[in-house]
Design a protein around this motif. Sequence first.
Motif, short mmCIF file in Angstrom:
data_model
loop_
_atom_site.label_atom_id
_atom_site.label_comp_id
_atom_site.label_asym_id
_atom_site.label_seq_id
_atom_site.Cartn_x
_atom_site.Cartn_y
_atom_site.Cartn_z
N LYS B 44 40.76 22.80 40.52
CA LYS B 44 40.68 21.98 39.32
C LYS B 44 40.01 22.87 38.27
O LYS B 44 38.87 23.30 38.45
N GLU B 261 51.86 21.74 30.56
CA GLU B 261 50.67 21.34 31.30
C GLU B 261 49.55 22.38 31.16
O GLU B 261 48.39 22.03 31.05
N ASP B 267 45.78 21.59 31.61
CA ASP B 267 45.62 21.32 33.04
C ASP B 267 46.14 22.55 33.78
O ASP B 267 47.27 22.58 34.29
#
Lengths: 432, 303
Positions: B44, B261, B267
């Motif tokens: 992440k 993205e 992200d």
Amino acid sequence: MNTNRNVRLSRRDFLKLAGVGTAGLALSNYLAACAPAGSNTLNVLVPAAPDPAPPGVGQFSLDAFEQWKKDNGFEVAYEAPPWPQLHDKMAANFAAGQYVHDIIYMSGWVPEFADYLIDFTNDLPADLIADLPASSFSTLTWGGKRLGVIFTLSLLTMFYNTEMLEGIGVKEAPKTWDDLKGVAKELTGGGKYGWVLNYGAPEGIGGVASYWMCFLQQAGGKLYGDDGMPAFNNAAGVDSLQFMVDLMEFTDPGSLSYVGINDATNVFSAGQAAMMMNWPFMWKPANDPASSKVVGKVGSAILPAGPAGSASIDGTDAYTITKLSPNPEGARKLIEFYLDAEVQKRQVIDTGWLPIRLSVLNDPEVQAAAPNAATVLEQAQHPYDSYVTPDYNAVTTAIGVEIQKALAGTQSAQDAITTASDLVTEIVKKRG
Amino acid sequence: MQTSNNYNRSRYRLGIWFTAPAVIVLLIVLAYPIIASLVLSFLKVRFGGDGLTFAWHGVTNYTDLFTNQLFREALFRSVYFTVVEVAAVIFLALSVALMLNHPLGRSAFYRVVLLVPWALSPVANAVLWKWIYNANYGILNQSLIGLGLIKENIIWLGTPWLALNMILIADVWKAVPFIALLMLAGLQNIPSYLYKAARLDGANAWQQFVHVTLPGLKTTLVISVVLQSIWALKVFDLIYVLTKGSPADSTVLLNYLSWRETFSNLDVGYGAAIANVLFILMFMLALVYIRALRPRQTAQRDG
């Protein structure tokens, strides 16, 4: 005769060669690294003209800019890519975690990159701060810090073709949604359209979601509630989108494929569409005989009122200073120069981008050069929230795609708003 | 014998020294990004003020991916785009190559003209097509109206499947020249005596094409299919300039989704996962490419 020669290369010779090559590479890299980042060089990332650009990229106040550099002992190195590339560039630079630029132009991305910027506005001269609309800091304030300063008053307002409207006996711009629809209907036909806009790109400021935010606020709605969660799945949200859908009948159908504001501006400037909303810069190119067929026939007005009145969004064109800048003091001085009253005046007269300083906006010479300045000031009396957040691109993409489906007639306004609300809820929860 | 072994060993070592710089460069510019992308897809990643911050995310990015409808749609569209583009490019390129191989088409002029689309920069090509497809002023609408084929402007980039197929046409236009030249080289490698023998056996033009030309072009065709599949899978510039994935995400293909993205929505881990799926697809095609080249190398060594 054998012309082949055997070249003997010992391991030692090979290592010597490799050493010389490596040293050469290291030296050239060292020289290249030293050149642009001298302590008296300010590196600035801005969009290329005709988007809002500072002196040196935009063609205005060039002598004053040279003088400023001489007086302050700075060189200014611009990187000025086309506007759509800015976000990618700054994202890549910030991700690297290394100093690249001192000053960065921002448009709605301040919350997204807040951790990489510094609050320098308290060090700006008091008279300058007093000359800026207090509301101009709203989209630049995140986590209690003011992380930039707006340099052009850039709200969406209405532009209309006076000749086409007068042709149907209408003397002034539509004031309400019903007026807008009625006038657009009458002016549509024979290859001409009542309305044009670029609905092709969903995301960001200037994407279809941001245009809908104007109508949303005109309907009395807002994107987020006080709890920070989406608050548009209601009558205001649906009505605002339904109005856009209803207007599609009188909109250039190409609007669904136009991905940039210039695509729509070209249609208006060619006299093919009667009305559009656009940023203030539009006034100058629309009245330039080199690029427009509607010179002298352009009217400017605030956006028509929905049930709750007129409303717009803010382009939020701002200068910010990066946290890793080795010379934030020099960067601040350069921003002060960009906001100098005389520079601001030349900005609007030579490029069409309005100033942000109230004293310059009210200058009679400025108002004569940009008659739409008064309109933008009037528009600023109404709501103009752009709802920027750290995930603005993701939010506007999610909403924009659903709006596009509704505009294309493949789903109802209600379904589009419900789905968009669910998607934004997920994004906000992910933000954490 | 011992001297010969030492000589070969020292030649081998010297060879390693000479190839080492190239190998190191390849490791830096190819292997490192591939490995970094793989690692990122399990993390992440957040923009944290001092570069990026990383946290272990397991296979969540991949599970999110395969449960995401947009990803599945983008994957399907990418496969459709690739299959149709490869078929169209191979057919057109082969036709062009056959014409250029004909005595009337052997002028260098035709080859230079053919190269123009291929020589255009990708963004210039995209801008060119943007104007061709423009709903109001585009030459395509004007031409079709002028010819009486349509009565009203068509919004080429305004409806989902039409927009995707118009992008496909633009990409085919750019891809045909290179593949055509590849095929032309293949055609010129087919010995002329095979055609003479076929004619003596009474073969007509179609039979010569099926039984001499196509078998002679087998390796070239495989290479062309594989290369074109890889290029079609990674289309990006046309989408970025022409539609930005619109209308309603209908022109979002895998490469564009990965960019969106990563760089638009920031992200990074999720974007890397999409890129890795694309990488695996391309890697499999590259294996086919390598295998297609192998028999020829063996034959050369044997010969």
